[in-house]
Structures are given as C-alpha cells and as structure tokens.
Design a protein around this motif. Structure first.
Motif, PDB file in Angstrom:
ATOM      1  N   LEU A 152     -13.351  24.692 -64.990  1.00 57.79           N
ATOM      2  CA  LEU A 152     -13.702  23.189 -65.507  1.00 57.79           C
ATOM      3  C   LEU A 152     -13.610  22.314 -64.742  1.00 57.79           C
ATOM      4  O   LEU A 152     -13.708  20.579 -64.730  1.00 57.79           O
ATOM      5  N   GLU A 153     -13.043  22.583 -63.557  1.00 60.92           N
ATOM      6  CA  GLU A 153     -12.700  21.618 -62.581  1.00 60.92           C
ATOM      7  C   GLU A 153     -14.252  21.550 -61.839  1.00 60.92           C
ATOM      8  O   GLU A 153     -14.825  20.095 -61.336  1.00 60.92           O
ATOM      9  N   ILE A 154     -15.108  22.571 -61.425  1.00 67.43           N
ATOM     10  CA  ILE A 154     -16.346  22.380 -60.970  1.00 67.43           C
ATOM     11  C   ILE A 154     -16.933  21.880 -62.137  1.00 67.43           C
ATOM     12  O   ILE A 154     -17.965  20.859 -62.059  1.00 67.43           O
ATOM     13  N   LEU A 155     -16.808  22.534 -63.860  1.00 72.27           N
ATOM     14  CA  LEU A 155     -17.610  21.381 -64.694  1.00 72.27           C
ATOM     15  C   LEU A 155     -17.355  19.716 -64.476  1.00 72.27           C
ATOM     16  O   LEU A 155     -18.124  18.546 -64.771  1.00 72.27           O
ATOM     17  N   HIS A 156     -16.166  19.097 -63.875  1.00 75.49           N
ATOM     18  CA  HIS A 156     -15.905  17.701 -63.914  1.00 75.49           C
ATOM     19  C   HIS A 156     -17.088  17.653 -62.626  1.00 75.49           C
ATOM     20  O   HIS A 156     -17.405  15.925 -62.743  1.00 75.49           O
ATOM     21  N   PHE A 157     -16.736  18.023 -62.028  1.00 75.18           N
ATOM     22  CA  PHE A 157     -17.496  18.331 -60.659  1.00 75.18           C
ATOM     23  C   PHE A 157     -18.058  17.140 -60.887  1.00 75.18           C
ATOM     24  O   PHE A 157     -19.512  16.571 -60.581  1.00 75.18           O
ATOM     25  N   LEU A 158     -19.303  18.328 -61.658  1.00 77.37           N
ATOM     26  CA  LEU A 158     -20.557  17.990 -61.904  1.00 77.37           C
ATOM     27  C   LEU A 158     -20.999  17.474 -63.145  1.00 77.37           C
ATOM     28  O   LEU A 158     -22.391  16.242 -62.681  1.00 77.37           O
ATOM     29  N   GLN A 159     -20.529  16.432 -64.037  1.00 79.30           N
ATOM     30  CA  GLN A 159     -20.229  15.462 -64.514  1.00 79.30           C
ATOM     31  C   GLN A 159     -19.754  14.386 -63.875  1.00 79.30           C
ATOM     32  O   GLN A 159     -20.942  13.452 -64.402  1.00 79.30           O
ATOM     33  N   ASN A 160     -19.018  14.530 -63.106  1.00 76.10           N
ATOM     34  CA  ASN A 160     -18.032  13.274 -63.033  1.00 76.10           C
ATOM     35  C   ASN A 160     -18.842  12.223 -61.330  1.00 76.10           C
ATOM     36  O   ASN A 160     -18.758  11.507 -61.213  1.00 76.10           O
ATOM     37  N   VAL A 161     -19.437  12.955 -60.572  1.00 78.15           N
ATOM     38  CA  VAL A 161     -20.047  13.560 -59.037  1.00 78.15           C
ATOM     39  C   VAL A 161     -21.233  13.819 -59.389  1.00 78.15           C
ATOM     40  O   VAL A 161     -22.068  12.053 -58.550  1.00 78.15           O
ATOM     41  N   LEU A 162     -21.593  14.317 -59.820  1.00 78.09           N
ATOM     42  CA  LEU A 162     -22.770  14.435 -59.998  1.00 78.09           C
ATOM     43  C   LEU A 162     -23.564  14.239 -60.958  1.00 78.09           C
ATOM     44  O   LEU A 162     -25.020  13.603 -61.043  1.00 78.09           O
ATOM     45  N   ASN A 163     -23.150  13.419 -61.972  1.00 77.75           N
ATOM     46  CA  ASN A 163     -23.581  12.490 -63.108  1.00 77.75           C
ATOM     47  C   ASN A 163     -24.338  13.663 -63.727  1.00 77.75           C
ATOM     48  O   ASN A 163     -25.353  13.027 -64.327  1.00 77.75           O
ATOM     49  N   ILE A 164     -24.299  15.019 -63.758  1.00 79.41           N
ATOM     50  CA  ILE A 164     -25.243  15.909 -64.696  1.00 79.41           C
ATOM     51  C   ILE A 164     -24.330  16.217 -66.255  1.00 79.41           C
ATOM     52  O   ILE A 164     -23.038  16.448 -66.353  1.00 79.41           O
ATOM     53  N   LYS A 165     -25.246  15.520 -67.371  1.00 86.46           N
ATOM     54  CA  LYS A 165     -24.481  15.961 -68.218  1.00 86.46           C
ATOM     55  C   LYS A 165     -25.168  16.933 -69.695  1.00 86.46           C
ATOM     56  O   LYS A 165     -26.542  16.899 -68.947  1.00 86.46           O
ATOM     57  N   ASN A 166     -24.431  17.470 -69.705  1.00 79.45           N
ATOM     58  CA  ASN A 166     -25.527  18.570 -71.115  1.00 79.45           C
ATOM     59  C   ASN A 166     -24.301  18.685 -71.995  1.00 79.45           C
ATOM     60  O   ASN A 166     -22.929  19.480 -71.615  1.00 79.45           O
ATOM     61  N   PRO A 167     -24.370  18.184 -72.956  1.00 79.06           N
ATOM     62  CA  PRO A 167     -23.510  18.520 -74.493  1.00 79.06           C
ATOM     63  C   PRO A 167     -22.988  20.472 -74.885  1.00 79.06           C
ATOM     64  O   PRO A 167     -22.714  20.185 -75.184  1.00 79.06           O
ATOM     65  N   GLU A 168     -24.228  20.991 -74.430  1.00 74.63           N
ATOM     66  CA  GLU A 168     -24.244  22.272 -74.888  1.00 74.63           C
ATOM     67  C   GLU A 168     -22.787  22.895 -74.053  1.00 74.63           C
ATOM     68  O   GLU A 168     -22.481  23.595 -73.715  1.00 74.63           O
ATOM     69  N   THR A 169     -22.689  22.412 -72.581  1.00 75.44           N
ATOM     70  CA  THR A 169     -21.466  22.957 -72.172  1.00 75.44           C
ATOM     71  C   THR A 169     -20.391  23.590 -72.863  1.00 75.44           C
ATOM     72  O   THR A 169     -20.247  24.674 -72.487  1.00 75.44           O
ATOM     73  N   LYS A 170     -19.692  22.893 -74.082  1.00 73.65           N
ATOM     74  CA  LYS A 170     -18.309  23.661 -74.917  1.00 73.65           C
ATOM     75  C   LYS A 170     -18.835  24.304 -75.593  1.00 73.65           C
ATOM     76  O   LYS A 170     -17.628  24.769 -76.115  1.00 73.65           O
ATOM     77  N   LEU A 171     -20.024  24.265 -75.765  1.00 74.07           N
ATOM     78  CA  LEU A 171     -20.172  25.926 -76.245  1.00 74.07           C
ATOM     79  C   LEU A 171     -20.323  27.286 -75.645  1.00 74.07           C
ATOM     80  O   LEU A 171     -20.860  28.275 -75.691  1.00 74.07           O
ATOM     81  N   LEU A 172     -20.403  27.221 -74.392  1.00 74.97           N
ATOM     82  CA  LEU A 172     -20.543  28.617 -73.023  1.00 74.97           C
ATOM     83  C   LEU A 172     -19.948  28.844 -72.987  1.00 74.97           C
ATOM     84  O   LEU A 172     -18.217  28.830 -72.782  1.00 74.97           O
ATOM     85  N   GLU A 173     -19.509  30.757 -72.692  1.00 71.33           N
ATOM     86  CA  GLU A 173     -18.634  31.113 -72.727  1.00 71.33           C
ATOM     87  C   GLU A 173     -18.555  31.093 -70.939  1.00 71.33           C
ATOM     88  O   GLU A 173     -19.222  30.464 -70.710  1.00 71.33           O
ATOM     89  N   ASP A 174     -17.434  31.769 -70.736  1.00 73.34           N
ATOM     90  CA  ASP A 174     -16.824  31.699 -68.794  1.00 73.34           C
ATOM     91  C   ASP A 174     -18.123  32.195 -68.740  1.00 73.34           C
ATOM     92  O   ASP A 174     -19.429  31.481 -67.370  1.00 73.34           O
ATOM     93  N   ALA A 175     -18.447  32.953 -69.119  1.00 77.28           N
ATOM     94  CA  ALA A 175     -19.510  33.553 -68.378  1.00 77.28           C
ATOM     95  C   ALA A 175     -20.972  33.194 -67.657  1.00 77.28           C
ATOM     96  O   ALA A 175     -22.119  32.743 -67.506  1.00 77.28           O
ATOM     97  N   GLU A 176     -22.047  32.525 -69.132  1.00 75.97           N
ATOM     98  CA  GLU A 176     -22.826  31.713 -69.383  1.00 75.97           C
ATOM     99  C   GLU A 176     -23.198  30.270 -68.604  1.00 75.97           C
ATOM    100  O   GLU A 176     -23.670  30.083 -67.993  1.00 75.97           O
ATOM    101  N   LEU A 177     -21.305  29.525 -69.011  1.00 76.56           N
ATOM    102  CA  LEU A 177     -21.097  28.903 -68.014  1.00 76.56           C
ATOM    103  C   LEU A 177     -21.281  28.837 -66.238  1.00 76.56           C
ATOM    104  O   LEU A 177     -21.653  28.130 -66.112  1.00 76.56           O
ATOM    105  N   VAL A 178     -20.789  29.694 -65.734  1.00 77.64           N
ATOM    106  CA  VAL A 178     -20.897  29.994 -64.556  1.00 77.64           C
ATOM    107  C   VAL A 178     -22.184  30.470 -64.351  1.00 77.64           C
ATOM    108  O   VAL A 178     -22.332  29.804 -63.049  1.00 77.64           O
ATOM    109  N   LEU A 179     -23.124  30.916 -64.653  1.00 73.73           N
ATOM    110  CA  LEU A 179     -24.536  30.675 -64.209  1.00 73.73           C
ATOM    111  C   LEU A 179     -24.762  29.351 -64.597  1.00 73.73           C
ATOM    112  O   LEU A 179     -25.811  29.457 -63.804  1.00 73.73           O
ATOM    113  N   TYR A 180     -24.808  28.802 -65.421  1.00 74.45           N
ATOM    114  CA  TYR A 180     -25.276  27.009 -66.089  1.00 74.45           C
ATOM    115  C   TYR A 180     -24.525  25.891 -64.979  1.00 74.45           C
ATOM    116  O   TYR A 180     -25.717  25.392 -63.693  1.00 74.45           O
ATOM    117  N   LEU A 181     -23.397  26.447 -63.879  1.00 72.64           N
ATOM    118  CA  LEU A 181     -22.991  25.921 -62.734  1.00 72.64           C
ATOM    119  C   LEU A 181     -23.731  26.481 -61.668  1.00 72.64           C
ATOM    120  O   LEU A 181     -23.706  25.672 -60.579  1.00 72.64           O
TER     121      LEU A 181
END
Length: 506
Positions: free
Chosen positions: A331-360
């Motif tokens: 979640l910390e890495i996702l926050h960095f992606l959204q708020n420092v790199l300004n990359i938004k993806n509304p679908e991330t809240k639907l991802l399981e941890d394994a899927e989220l890792v691949l996305y990150l």
C-alpha cells in the motif's frame, strides 16, 4: 506497387517493406486523439519545490560524487532558416527600406548582435562598404544579403548551434560553446569529466567538429576539466515516407520521397547512449554566463528530484523482487505511485496482492524523467497534462495541440486553461535498478505521431511525424513535472529574440 528501385532504396535506408506499409497505413487511418483527465497544475500534477531546494541540490551534488556517467544531450541538427524568416521575406519584399516593426527593430539594434563585427567585415568584402555606410545609403538589403546568403556569413543555411549568439568582452560565443560551459556547471562529476552529446545533420558535422576541436582545449585549460564531446546523426532508418492526397506513396521522378521523421527519431540516438543520467535541452535555449546562475540551480534541482525519486523506485523494486513484503508495504508503494508519480488506476482496489505486485513492478520498472515546466506566458509549445493510457491508467504526459481533439469543447477548454507549458528541460534516468540500460524503443507509444501538410516543388504532400521525443516517444516513462522559473527558458525562435534581456551580455 513496390518496384525494384523502391526495394533498393529501402534497403539502403534500413527500412523494411513491412515498416513502409505501416507508415502508409498511418496516413490512411490517422492517429487517435489522446483522452485527457485534466491539465496538470501546481494543485494537481506539478511539483513545487519551494522550501526544498537545498534538499534536491544536496541530492544531486551527492550523486555527482558517485561513479556514474552523466551526459548532456543536445538536439542541434535544426537549421536556422526559420530564425530568419522575416529577413528572407524582407529580401523578397517589393520595398527596400524597413517597414514592419520586426524589420525596424532588427536594423535599429543591429550593433547589439554578437555577429555584428563579422557582418561588418562581410559587407566590406562583398559590398565594399561597411554597415554604417550601407545604412546611410539605405542599402538595407545588402546588409541582410551579407548576413544570410552563401557569399556572406551564410547564416541562412547554417544550424543554430554554429551562429554567434552572445557577445563578451573581446569575443563571442555560439550556442555550442555555451552548452560546453553549462555542462561544466551542472553535469561535471567528481573526477572533473564532462560528457556532451550533440545530434547534428550530416552536412554540418564537419563544421561542428571543427568548432569543438578549436574550443574544447581552451575551455579545458580554463576550467581544469576534461570534455568528452560526441556527435550522432538522425538515422536514415527513422525517415518516413511522404504520401500524396490519395495516401499513396509520393514520388519524385519515380522515386519514393522520404523525409526526416521529426525530433522523435532521436529516441534512437538517445537509446545508443551509455549513461546513467541524461540532461536534455535544445540547442537554442542558452544564455550568457551572467544569467547562468538561476539556470544552473534549477538544472541541479531537477536532477536532484530525479535521483531522489529513482532511489526510492529502486528500493521498492528490490523489495518486490525479494518477495519479503507486507500488505502495508504494498500500500505504501501504491501511495508512492499515485501521489509522487501521479499514476492513477481505479482498478487497483480490486487487485489481490499477487496481482498488485505485478502491476507495481510493471509501472515502476521503466525509464524515469523529470520535466521542468514554466508558467504559460504565451510562448509556443506543448503542455503538461494528465492523460489516459491504453491500459486505462492515467499518467503525466507532455502533449502538443495536434494530439488533442479541439472539436471537443471539454478538451479544448482543458488545453486553453493550461497554466504551464513545456520548455524542453528534461533530466532522464535510462538504466534500471539492476544497472542495465533500458531499451527506450520499448516505451514509445506508436499511436502518438501526427500528419502535417507540406509541399515539394509546388506539389502538396502529407508528411508523417514520429511520436515526439518528449511526447509519444517517452509516453510510457515515469514522469514528474516540476515548476521552474521562466528565467530558465530563453529560446531563440527569431533573430530578434537575441535582443531580449537574457541574451544581451551588457
């Protein structure tokens, strides 16, 4: 119908028949407009460094002491002919004395130009009178001819990099020489090494090399540093075929007509560099020494933002690779992606941890760039936006007006309400966290080229521009916009721009 002659030309240029067909398909299909989420602003998408300048300056100065290769990359192949458009029009005009405000300013302040003494000599040699006498006799066109034509200084045929821009006490400097000094000021490592790469046109490479051979030993002796200056040319394999009004190949005397693919072709030249960090800045955006302090400070700040962000990205990628992370760390890495790199993806809240890792990992493991943005004061140029990507994510992008559907009132309003524009002031990280160089061609959005109407010998043709170097060619990079002061942007689009305060060394 592809002829044997066409095949021979394609082979010579390094273009396959499939690539030719893809280019022709672009004329037939066109390019889609980009979907905008919003213009970037200091409230959303543009970083303001007020109060943190020293943090980023320290970060860059620390990086300079590491054993990393830093290169200053300067696109310098553009001809200066457009700089002199108004003066060429004066030569062809039915009148012989200055008439327009532009012409009046040029002649009224002629003595202010750094090339004045050279022009005076050329007038004496070819018109047998100096500038003062020619002005007195109303022979204004003789002066312009001696400046632009091949018999004189031939400034109308030279690239901007070789023109005298700035006057000092007893000497003048070209933009090439100013960039040598700039490289020393913000890209010189702890070993006293300065690496500068110019992209030049083939017909002017010898003149660039001659100037470098003359000037570099003098600058090295003055500054006690070692320069490594290299050159490259736009590859013929990046040329694009021209098309006629029916979207068929445009031919001249039966032969396919190819044109340079625009500055986006330089992604190939950038890709060939062996470097950790690359500064990118256009050849004409440079100032005399007395104005370099602010420019140097903000170049270092941009670089400090880059290396600080890159350090965090590398730490996160190593953590993800280790497999030893917690859900909170994801979640910390996702926050960095959204708020420092300004990359938004509304679908991330639907991802399981394994899927989220691949996305990150997919979003972090990419080239990174920090782009200076100045407040919009009416200068031409693309702007910073938050745009929708093909995978549904939203990320920072530099867009030109041609990429935006101006027939859509909402998009047109977003464009017109943009608060900042792109002065082409980039610092790039082109190696991954393992120390391997990215293949930059993997991160180009091929759907971001555009088509323009040109002419050849009186016949209209369609020209295909590749995705721009800082537009579609870097579409899939991690991007941070940083506000920089307008004083860092001093382009020379017309000859009279050299009469602006930041180009007059008085």
């Amino acid at each position: 119908m592809i002829t044997e002659q066409d095949k021979a030309l394609l082979a010579k240029k390094g273009i396959t028949e499939d690539e030719l067909q893809k280019q022709l398909d672009c004329f037939r299909k066109g390019f889609p407009y980009l979907e905008l989420a919003s213009a970037a602003s200091t409230q959303k998408g543009i970083l303001v460094v007020d109060g943190k300048e020293q943090v980023y300056l320290d970060a860059w100065n620390n990086y300079l002491s590491s054993n990393k290769k830093i290169v200053k990359f300067v696109p310098a192949s553009g001809a200066a002919s457009r700089m002199f458009k108004d003066l060429f029009e004066f030569l062809d005009a039915p009148y012989d004395i200055p008439t327009t405000p532009f012409e009046d300013k040029f002649f009224d302040e002629l003595s202010q130009f750094a090339f004045y003494e050279d022009l005076d000599e050329a007038c004496l040699k070819h018109s047998h009178k100096n500038i003062a006498h020619l002005l007195k006799e109303g022979k204004y066109k003789s002066i312009v001819g001696n400046l632009l034509e091949p018999y004189g200084l031939k400034y109308g045929d030279l690239p901007k990099g070789l023109l005298k821009f700035h006057r000092y006490d007893g000497f003048s400097r070209t933009p090439v020489e100013e960039h040598l000094k700039e490289g020393y000021l913000y890209a010189c490592n702890s070993k006293g090494e300065v690496n500068i790469h110019f992209t030049v046109s083939p017909e002017h490479r010898k003149e660039f090399q001659k100037l470098i051979n003359e000037k570099v030993p003098l600058v090295e002796a003055e500054l006690k540093v070692a320069y490594d200056v290299t050159f490259s040319e736009q590859k013929s394999s990046t040329d694009t075929v021209a098309a006629d009004s029916n979207n068929e190949p445009f031919r001249e005397n039966g032969e396919l007509l190819f044109r340079p693919g625009g500055h986006g072709a330089l992604i190939e030249n950038l890709n060939d560099l062996n470097a950790d960090i690359v500064f990118i800045k256009n050849i004409d955006n440079t100032v005399p020494d007395k104005f370099k302090e602010t420019e140097t400070k903000y170049k270092k700040i941009l670089a400090g933002v880059l290396v600080s962000t890159q350090k965090k990205i590398f730490e996160y990628l190593k953590l993800l690779d280790s497999g030893r992370y917690t859900h909170d760390e994801l979640l910390e890495i996702l926050h960095f992606l959204q708020n420092v790199l300004n990359i938004k993806n509304p679908e991330t809240k639907l991802l399981e941890d394994a899927e989220l890792v691949l996305y990150l990992k997919r979003k972090l493991d990419r080239p990174s760039r920090v782009c200076g943005m100045v407040k919009n004061v009416g200068e031409p140029g693309g702007g910073p936006f938050l745009a929708e990507n093909s995978d549904g994510t939203i990320s920072p992008q530099i867009l030109e007006s041609s990429q935006i559907d101006m027939d859509d009132p909402t998009k047109k309003r977003m464009f017109s309400e943009g608060t900042h524009f792109n002065p082409v002031d980039l610092v790039c990280g082109i190696k991954d966290y393992r120390g391997r160089t990215f293949n930059l061609k993997d991160f180009v959005d091929e759907n971001t080229g555009f088509i323009s109407i040109k002419s050849k010998n009186g016949k209209k043709l369609k020209a295909l521009e590749l995705p721009g170097l800082w537009n579609g060619a870097m579409s899939d990079w991690n991007t941070i916009f940083v506000e920089v002061p307008i004083e860092t942007f001093n382009p020379v689009k017309t000859i009279n721009d050299l009469l602006r305060k930041h180009h007059l060394n008085v």
